[in-house]
Design an enzyme around this catalytic site. Structure first.
Site, PDB file in Angstrom:
ATOM      1  N   SER A   1       0.863  -1.168   0.000  1.00  0.00           N
ATOM      2  CA  SER A   1       0.000   0.000   0.000  1.00  0.00           C
ATOM      3  C   SER A   1       0.908   1.229   0.000  1.00  0.00           C
ATOM      4  O   SER A   1       1.697   1.420   0.927  1.00  0.00           O
ATOM      5  CB  SER A   1      -0.880  -0.021   1.248  1.00  0.00           C
TER       6      SER A   1
ATOM      7  N   LYS B   1      -1.227  -0.871  -4.221  1.00  0.00           N
ATOM      8  CA  LYS B   1      -2.406  -0.078  -3.881  1.00  0.00           C
ATOM      9  C   LYS B   1      -1.968   1.367  -3.724  1.00  0.00           C
ATOM     10  O   LYS B   1      -0.959   1.641  -3.065  1.00  0.00           O
ATOM     11  CB  LYS B   1      -3.004  -0.622  -2.572  1.00  0.00           C
TER      12      LYS B   1
ATOM     13  N   LYS C   1      -2.983   5.125  -2.327  1.00  0.00           N
ATOM     14  CA  LYS C   1      -3.888   5.946  -1.537  1.00  0.00           C
ATOM     15  C   LYS C   1      -4.308   7.132  -2.393  1.00  0.00           C
ATOM     16  O   LYS C   1      -3.445   7.745  -3.060  1.00  0.00           O
ATOM     17  CB  LYS C   1      -3.168   6.442  -0.276  1.00  0.00           C
TER      18      LYS C   1
ATOM     19  N   ASP D   1      -7.313   3.238  -2.702  1.00  0.00           N
ATOM     20  CA  ASP D   1      -7.998   3.301  -1.404  1.00  0.00           C
ATOM     21  C   ASP D   1      -8.207   4.761  -1.025  1.00  0.00           C
ATOM     22  O   ASP D   1      -7.246   5.531  -0.911  1.00  0.00           O
ATOM     23  CB  ASP D   1      -7.135   2.605  -0.339  1.00  0.00           C
TER      24      ASP D   1
ATOM     25  N   GLU E   1     -11.293   0.996  -2.950  1.00  0.00           N
ATOM     26  CA  GLU E   1     -11.542   0.695  -1.539  1.00  0.00           C
ATOM     27  C   GLU E   1     -12.132   1.902  -0.811  1.00  0.00           C
ATOM     28  O   GLU E   1     -11.607   3.011  -0.894  1.00  0.00           O
ATOM     29  CB  GLU E   1     -10.195   0.288  -0.912  1.00  0.00           C
TER      30      GLU E   1
ATOM     31  N   ASP F   1     -13.805  -1.435   3.569  1.00  0.00           N
ATOM     32  CA  ASP F   1     -12.813  -1.626   4.637  1.00  0.00           C
ATOM     33  C   ASP F   1     -13.448  -1.098   5.927  1.00  0.00           C
ATOM     34  O   ASP F   1     -14.084  -1.856   6.679  1.00  0.00           O
ATOM     35  CB  ASP F   1     -11.523  -0.877   4.251  1.00  0.00           C
TER      36      ASP F   1
ATOM     37  N   LYS G   1      -9.633  -6.879   8.131  1.00  0.00           N
ATOM     38  CA  LYS G   1      -8.571  -6.551   9.094  1.00  0.00           C
ATOM     39  C   LYS G   1      -9.092  -7.045  10.426  1.00  0.00           C
ATOM     40  O   LYS G   1     -10.063  -6.478  10.953  1.00  0.00           O
ATOM     41  CB  LYS G   1      -8.359  -5.040   9.193  1.00  0.00           C
TER      42      LYS G   1
ATOM     43  N   GLY H   1      -4.181  -4.154   6.098  1.00  0.00           N
ATOM     44  CA  GLY H   1      -3.088  -3.956   7.044  1.00  0.00           C
ATOM     45  C   GLY H   1      -3.268  -2.690   7.841  1.00  0.00           C
ATOM     46  O   GLY H   1      -3.910  -1.736   7.374  1.00  0.00           O
TER      47      GLY H   1
HETATM   48  O1  SMG Z   1      -0.292  -2.284   6.701  1.00  0.00           O
HETATM   49  O2  SMG Z   1       0.650  -2.053   4.763  1.00  0.00           O
HETATM   50  C1  SMG Z   1      -0.131  -1.700   5.629  1.00  0.00           C
HETATM   51  C2  SMG Z   1      -0.974  -0.473   5.355  1.00  0.00           C
HETATM   52  C3  SMG Z   1      -2.188  -0.821   4.572  1.00  0.00           C
HETATM   53  O3  SMG Z   1      -3.182   1.034   3.488  1.00  0.00           O
HETATM   54  C4  SMG Z   1      -3.145   0.335   4.477  1.00  0.00           C
HETATM   55  N1  SMG Z   1      -3.966   0.545   5.515  1.00  0.00           N
HETATM   56  O4  SMG Z   1      -7.195   1.887   5.001  1.00  0.00           O
HETATM   57  O5  SMG Z   1      -6.345   0.091   4.298  1.00  0.00           O
HETATM   58  C5  SMG Z   1      -6.235   1.141   4.910  1.00  0.00           C
HETATM   59  C6  SMG Z   1      -4.929   1.587   5.523  1.00  0.00           C
HETATM   60  C7  SMG Z   1      -5.098   2.068   6.909  1.00  0.00           C
HETATM   61  C8  SMG Z   1      -3.830   2.546   7.477  1.00  0.00           C
HETATM   62  S1  SMG Z   1      -4.046   3.234   9.020  1.00  0.00           S
HETATM   63  C9  SMG Z   1      -2.546   3.924   9.419  1.00  0.00           C
HETATM   64 MG    MG Z   2      -8.359   0.802   3.548  1.00  0.00          MG
END
Ligand code: SMG
Ligand code: MG
Length: 373
Positions: A139, A165, A167, A192, A217, A242, A266, A294
């Site tokens: 990500s 992925k 953001k 996402d 996402e 999510d 998650k 994650g």
């Molecule tokens: O753990 O590699 C990882 C990050 C994956 O993008 C990720 N998580 O919304 O899916 C999500 C985000 C939340 C991150 S909160 C700091």
């Molecule tokens: Mg997410």
């Protein structure tokens, strides 16, 4: 499980690079580690809470308070009442506390580790895993410009990751996605939004359809299901939920309303592994794929992710990268490393298989608390 001691630790572990989403930026892990001791077994779990309540309503301070005031005493009492005969008994024992699922998950994870160790069985086998390796991706947070983004993605592809992925947020969505797609036409790519858009943005979001994405996402509000059900028919790309899926009931509602075509699981967001398996099973019965998300877990939480992602309906690559994608030095002595086929190997040792680096953990612990039974 008869507990003699519950210990909580807050850690501060800097990331190799800050992680930026549509709504916040985190510089390092603020996880709370949970240690359960009893009958000669020492087990560990993790609540991967962040610095701020911007992903969901929890952060390290809320989890710390709720665990001390309610969850640890409730778990201790259930254990002494003989009510914890299996890891699945933890969720009902903590059910009186509403929400606070990440706080609960740390305790629930530790209980699975405890039972695995006590029974000499790996977490993966306890959970019903069917794979020895799980497919993973990276990500990629929001970058300062597109040139930097391409460089960062290139670096992960060079390491062997085969799914990326991105953001996204308003002003950083169509163009960065286009740039990555043009440079790597065959890459498995998804985006996402972390709940930053509204239903009125449907036409704009549909521009993402041209990039052949695996999924989009959580475009809409963090607690929404109904508007996502209105958005999905307006997009060709599958919507993946999510934030909105915090329990098996939420998964059922989303499936029944056609609010998504994919679910990100998650276990911390869902309050533990037992309910995550329920979500997995509901989606499987509906013919809907899931994948493992994650929360930038430390090596403790990561072991739980890899084991859970080995269940049969996890058919898309997870946001579970190798430990060195997150930390220069992690708190375990057996970090996951990326296999050449973009997979991580599922641990086979009893319990979670994570081996704590106790000396290093001391240096990154900023607070500790214990409850004796
Ligand atoms: O753990 O590699 C990882 C990050 C994956 O993008 C990720 N998580 O919304 O899916 C999500 C985000 C939340 C991150 S909160 C700091
Ligand atoms: Mg997410």
């Amino acid at each position: 499980m008869r507990l003699e001691r519950i210990e909580l630790r807050q850690v501060r572990l800097p990331y190799v690079a800050p992680f930026e989403t549509s709504g916040w930026r985190e510089e390092g892990s603020h996880a709370i580690l949970v240690c359960l001791e009893g009958e000669g077994v020492t087990a560990w779990g993790e609540s991967p809470v962040g610095a701020n309540p911007f992903y969901n309503e929890e952060n390290y301070a809320t989890a710390w308070a709720i665990q001390q005031e309610y969850l640890a005493p409730m778990l201790m009492a259930a254990s002494h009442a003989g009510k914890l005969s299996e890891p699945r008994s933890v969720t009902p024992a903590l059910a009186r506390v509403r929400g606070n699922r990440m706080a609960k998950a740390g305790l629930e994870f530790a209980a699975w580790d405890w039972f695995g160790q006590a029974q000499g069985r790996s977490l993966a086998s306890l959970l019903g895993a069917v794979r020895e390796r799980v497919e993973v991706g990276v990500s990629v947070g929001i970058q300062k410009d597109i040139a930097t983004l391409l460089q960062v993605v290139d670096g992960y592809l060079a390491q062997g990751y085969t799914r990326i992925k991105l953001k996204i947020r308003p002003g950083w969505d169509v163009e960065p996605t286009r740039a990555v797609r043009e440079r790597w036409p065959a890459l498995r790519l998804q985006v996402d939004a972390n709940s930053i858009y509204h239903l009125a943005d449907a036409t704009h979001l549909a521009e993402l359809d041209q990039f052949d994405l695996l999924l989009v996402e959580q475009p809409l509000e963090h607690d929404d299901i109904v508007d996502h059900a209105k958005l999905q028919p307006q997009l060709r790309s599958p919507i993946c939920l999510d934030e909105s899926i915090v329990s098996p009931a939420h998964a059922r509602w989303a499936i029944e309303l056609n609010a998504c075509r994919v679910i990100n699981i998650k276990p911390s967001r869902i309050g533990g592994l037992a309910d995550s398996i329920e979500v997995h099973n509901l989606a499987q019965a509906a013919g809907m794929p899931v994948w493992h998300g994650g929360m930038l877990e430390t090596g403790i939480g990561r072991a739980f992710s890899v084991a859970l992602a080995a269940l049969p309906n996890f058919t898309l690559p997870g946001d579970i990268s190798a430990n060195d994608r997150y930390f220069k030095r992690d708190i375990v002595t057996n970090p996951f490393t990326l296999n050449p086929d973009s997979t991580l190997t599922v641990p086979t040792a009893p319990g979670s298989g994570a081996e704590l680096d106790h000396d290093f953990l001391e240096t990154v612990t900023v607070a500790r608390w214990e409850l004796r039974g």
